[in-house]
Enzyme design. Structure first.
Site, PDB file in Angstrom:
ATOM      1  N   SER A  33      15.151  -7.710  48.938  1.00 19.34           N
ATOM      2  CA  SER A  33      14.723  -6.555  48.243  1.00 19.34           C
ATOM      3  C   SER A  33      15.480  -4.975  48.653  1.00 19.34           C
ATOM      4  CB  SER A  33      13.322  -6.579  48.802  1.00 19.34           C
ATOM      5  OG  SER A  33      13.384  -6.169  50.010  1.00 19.34           O
ATOM      6  N   SER A 102      15.275 -13.458  52.109  1.00 13.98           N
ATOM      7  CA  SER A 102      14.524 -12.557  52.515  1.00 13.98           C
ATOM      8  C   SER A 102      13.197 -12.555  51.692  1.00 13.98           C
ATOM      9  CB  SER A 102      15.272 -11.270  52.818  1.00 13.98           C
ATOM     10  OG  SER A 102      14.700 -10.157  53.329  1.00 13.98           O
ATOM     11  N   PHE A 103      13.111 -11.159  50.986  1.00 10.76           N
ATOM     12  CA  PHE A 103      11.920 -10.992  50.149  1.00 10.76           C
ATOM     13  C   PHE A 103      11.717 -11.958  49.252  1.00 10.76           C
ATOM     14  CE2 PHE A 103      11.785  -9.487  45.549  1.00 10.76           C
ATOM     15  CZ  PHE A 103      10.704  -8.924  45.405  1.00 10.76           C
ATOM     16  N   ASP A 224      19.765 -11.249  63.483  1.00 12.13           N
ATOM     17  CA  ASP A 224      19.090 -10.455  62.305  1.00 12.13           C
ATOM     18  C   ASP A 224      18.197  -9.644  62.829  1.00 12.13           C
ATOM     19  OD1 ASP A 224      17.712  -9.645  59.871  1.00 12.13           O
ATOM     20  OD2 ASP A 224      17.704 -11.807  59.282  1.00 12.13           O
ATOM     21  N   HIS A 253      21.492 -10.435  58.892  1.00  8.72           N
ATOM     22  CA  HIS A 253      20.650 -10.617  57.907  1.00  8.72           C
ATOM     23  C   HIS A 253      21.407 -11.279  56.454  1.00  8.72           C
ATOM     24  CE1 HIS A 253      16.778 -10.742  55.708  1.00  8.72           C
ATOM     25  NE2 HIS A 253      17.380  -9.803  54.835  1.00  8.72           N
TER      26      HIS A 253
END
Length: 280
Positions: A33, A102-103, A224, A253
């Site tokens: 995102s 992630s998202f 991260d 990340h």
């Protein structure tokens, strides 16, 4: 039409941009995102190799990249999950494995919880999806205001090796992407402050995570700063019954960018191993 340019499909009235390559087992890649993100920005280094092994689909989730930003849409985990469910059904795949970044990992977890019938296996990379406290890094990502310098600072947050990652070419590419027409207007409407509530909305309960029966591989960078390992993947791996966790040292990340070959080996090995186990 090149892989980079992608193509379009109508997904229940949403003109959806996606990349497709390869053949075999269907594999859905769901991006993160960050500002200016798209499927290509997230997966461009992974797509060529993955498409040698699987039939890969990498869509721009509604509101991101070159997919429509419908007037009046309320961006939410429900909207994003429903878009991906509808995408799977529109392309005609009965089941897919999913890699969520992630998202995108939160979307994957919510999707497999709601529609387990559509999913074979799940790979989560630097993923949210459980109850956790928002980090300063994620708050900065979701609160981004467009400028070259702001993008440079974000890329430093994303990467472990800040010196090489935050080179001017990459910063300029991501900055220019973030200011394309309609991109920031949609992005800024998704995660307004206070931002903890948006993270909470994406989370499954411990009981819901424990109910997931699919094979799940969690991949995380030890350093991260956006989605801290201890708050997320470490806890999720202890709740999902058939979960494995692989942690990369000296990695932030962007595992798929910072550890591309090692990441690909994990993904391909896990999917093939799980596939073999199903046929025994």
């Amino acid at each position: 039409m090149t892989l980079e340019n992608g193509k379009y499909i109508d997904v229940k009235g949403i003109r959806t941009h996606y990349h497709e390559a390869g053949q075999g087992e269907a594999l859905l890649l769901i991006h993160g995102s960050g500002p200016g993100v798209s499927a290509w920005a997230n997966w461009r280094l992974a797509l060529p190799t993955l498409s040698e092994h699987f039939h890969v689909y990498a869509p721009d989730v509604v509101g991101f990249g070159y997919t429509d930003r419908p007037a009046g849409i309320k961006y939410s985990i429900d909207a994003w999950v429903n878009h991906m469910i509808d995408f799977i059904e529109t392309i005609g795949e009965k089941k897919v494995s999913i890699v969520g970044n992630s998202f995108g990992g939160a979307i994957a977890l919510n999707l497999v919880h709601r529609r387990p019938d559509l999913v074979n296996k799940v790979i989560l990379m630097g993923s949210v999806g459980n109850k956790s406290t928002i980090s300063k890094g994620l708050d900065a990502v979701w609160g981004y205001e467009p400028s070259f310098e702001n993008m440079k600072e974000l890329i430093k947050i994303f990467a472990y090796d800040q010196t090489s990652a935050a080179n001017d070419d990459l910063v300029e590419m991501r900055y220019q992407s973030s200011i394309q027409e309609g991109f920031h207007e949609a992005f800024s409407s998704m995660f307004p402050a206070p931002r903890q509530r948006h993270l909470d909305a994406m989370a499954l309960t411990d009981e819901e995570l424990a109910s997931i029966k699919h094979p799940v591989l969690l991949i995380h960078g030890r350093e991260d700063q956006v989605i801290p390992l201890e708050e997320t993947s470490w806890k999720i791996a202890q709740l999902i019954p058939d979960a494995e966790l692989h942690v990369f040292p000296h990695c932030g990340h962007w595992v798929q960018i910072e550890k591309t070959q090692e990441f690909l080996a994990q993904v391909i090995g896990f999917l093939n191993q799980a596939k073999t186990a199903e046929t025994v």
